[in-house]
Design an enzyme around this catalytic site. Structure first.
Site, short mmCIF file in Angstrom:
data_model
loop_
_atom_site.label_atom_id
_atom_site.label_comp_id
_atom_site.label_asym_id
_atom_site.label_seq_id
_atom_site.Cartn_x
_atom_site.Cartn_y
_atom_site.Cartn_z
N HIS A 114 0.82 -1.22 0.00
CA HIS A 114 0.00 0.00 0.00
C HIS A 114 0.86 1.27 0.00
O HIS A 114 0.37 2.35 0.32
CB HIS A 114 -0.95 0.01 1.21
CG HIS A 114 -2.06 -1.00 1.11
ND1 HIS A 114 -2.87 -1.34 2.16
CD2 HIS A 114 -2.49 -1.75 0.05
CE1 HIS A 114 -3.76 -2.25 1.76
NE2 HIS A 114 -3.54 -2.51 0.49
N LEU B 58 -4.99 -9.94 17.43
CA LEU B 58 -5.59 -9.68 18.75
C LEU B 58 -6.89 -10.45 18.95
O LEU B 58 -7.18 -10.93 20.04
CB LEU B 58 -5.85 -8.17 18.87
CG LEU B 58 -6.18 -7.62 20.25
CD1 LEU B 58 -5.06 -7.91 21.23
CD2 LEU B 58 -6.44 -6.12 20.17
P1 OAD Z 1 -7.37 -2.68 10.61
O1 OAD Z 1 -7.48 -1.48 11.48
O2 OAD Z 1 -8.52 -2.97 9.70
O3 OAD Z 1 -7.18 -3.99 11.50
C1 OAD Z 1 -6.18 -4.07 12.48
C2 OAD Z 1 -6.25 -5.46 13.11
O4 OAD Z 1 -5.19 -5.54 14.06
C3 OAD Z 1 -7.55 -5.75 13.86
O5 OAD Z 1 -8.03 -7.05 13.49
C4 OAD Z 1 -7.12 -5.72 15.34
O6 OAD Z 1 -7.84 -6.65 16.14
C5 OAD Z 1 -5.68 -6.13 15.25
N1 OAD Z 1 -4.84 -5.62 16.36
C6 OAD Z 1 -4.97 -4.46 17.05
N2 OAD Z 1 -4.01 -4.34 17.97
C7 OAD Z 1 -3.25 -5.47 17.87
C8 OAD Z 1 -2.10 -5.95 18.58
N3 OAD Z 1 -1.53 -5.26 19.57
N4 OAD Z 1 -1.60 -7.15 18.21
C9 OAD Z 1 -2.16 -7.87 17.22
N5 OAD Z 1 -3.24 -7.46 16.52
C10 OAD Z 1 -3.79 -6.27 16.84
O7 OAD Z 1 -6.00 -2.55 9.81
P2 OAD Z 1 -5.53 -3.34 8.51
O8 OAD Z 1 -6.08 -4.72 8.48
O9 OAD Z 1 -4.07 -3.17 8.39
O10 OAD Z 1 -5.54 0.58 3.47
O11 OAD Z 1 -6.22 -2.49 7.38
C11 OAD Z 1 -6.03 -2.85 6.04
C12 OAD Z 1 -6.04 -1.63 5.16
O12 OAD Z 1 -7.24 -0.91 5.41
C13 OAD Z 1 -4.95 -0.62 5.45
O13 OAD Z 1 -3.73 -0.92 4.82
C14 OAD Z 1 -5.54 0.64 4.91
C15 OAD Z 1 -6.92 0.51 5.48
O14 OAD Z 1 -7.95 1.18 4.85
C16 OAD Z 1 -5.46 1.70 2.74
O15 OAD Z 1 -5.42 2.81 3.24
C17 OAD Z 1 -5.44 1.45 1.26
#
Ligand code: OAD
Length: 236
Positions: free
Chosen positions: A112, A205
């Site tokens: 990204h 998480l």
């Molecule tokens: P999200 O915010 O959708 O998800 C984050 C995940 O990390 C969730 O499932 C949480 O439960 C988990 N989480 C939070 N804290 C944690 C910890 N300490 N240890 C382990 N897990 C934890 O973020 P992404 O999946 O990265 O794209 O989002 C994907 C894409 O959506 C991003 O790259 C961005 C966004 O829109 C663009 O901007 C194109």
């Protein structure tokens, strides 16, 4: 699950959850980035065309915030894996931060894009970028005042997809760390890897949207789960 030592080709996908304990907001948690800002305003080409000041300011703020955070044990553990694993490893991140690199990883595929990179909409060249963009600086290469953040917005094609799909088709283990499984194409990687016969492991998480696709899921904080998994893999 197959003993970890059996694996020779690993693809790892990371998301915002791996950087959460470093102090970077995730997107979809309560109070996360997409509650504070409208996706269509700050993360689409149409939003940029409508209000470039708003979009450049949003990424300037996120870039500046990187100076206040440090990699956590999960980033460091993946760097250790890269250094010590004898097989092939591809680390793919959806994150635009630089915490994998600062944690010691040498090869990181930012599907990204990256906050610390500028893309010139005039000459289409990329430049390393640590400053602001809302003051409309000129491109270091062609001098046009036409820079945008080198990040992938909704409606745009993520970077290096061909390379990622080849690695998924050839891997024997796919590991997803700290991602909600809400955004494609990354959310579909687990199914690609499964259909190629790979084992699949989720470290998150909580169960992600695609949790049921994984052959094994471990739930908890990345700073604990990732070093434990890396130690297990390297010890066997
Ligand atoms: P999200 O915010 O959708 O998800 C984050 C995940 O990390 C969730 O499932 C949480 O439960 C988990 N989480 C939070 N804290 C944690 C910890 N300490 N240890 C382990 N897990 C934890 O973020 P992404 O999946 O990265 O794209 O989002 C994907 C894409 O959506 C991003 O790259 C961005 C966004 O829109 C663009 O901007 C194109």
């Amino acid at each position: 699950m197959v003993p970890m030592a059996e694996f020779k080709r690993i693809v790892i996908l990371t998301g915002a959850g791996i950087s959460a304990e470093s102090g970077i907001d995730t997107f979809r948690s309560a109070g996360g980035l997409w509650e504070q800002h409208k996706v269509e305003d700050v993360a689409t080409p149409e939003g940029f065309a409508r209000d470039p000041d708003l979009v450049l300011g949003f990424y300037d703020m996120r870039r500046a915030a990187l100076a206040k955070v440090e990699p956590n044990p999960a980033h460091v553990a993946l760097a250790r894996l890269e250094a010590e694993f004898s097989g092939q490893l591809l680390l793919v991140t959806q994150n635009v931060d630089d915490l994998h690199e600062r944690g010691g990883s040498k090869q990181v595929l930012h599907m990204h894009g990256e906050l610390k990179s500028a893309l010139c909409t005039s000459c289409e060249m990329r430049s390393e970028w640590n400053a602001t963009m809302s003051d409309r600086p000129s491109c270091p290469i062609c001098k046009a005042s036409a820079l945008r953040p080198d990040v992938v917005w909704f409606g745009e094609m993520p970077y290096q997809m061909e390379r990622i799909y080849v690695a998924l088709a050839e891997c024997d283990l796919f590991v997803s760390i700290g991602t909600s499984g809400a955004v494609y194409p990354a959310a579909g990687f687990v199914q690609e890897a499964r259909s190629a016969g790979a084992a699949t492991l989720e470290l998150n998480l909580e169960p992600s949207e695609g949790s049921h696709f994984f052959s094994e899921s471990r739930h908890g904080k990345a700073s604990k789960l990732v070093p434990e998994w890396v130690a297990q893999l390297l010890a066997e």
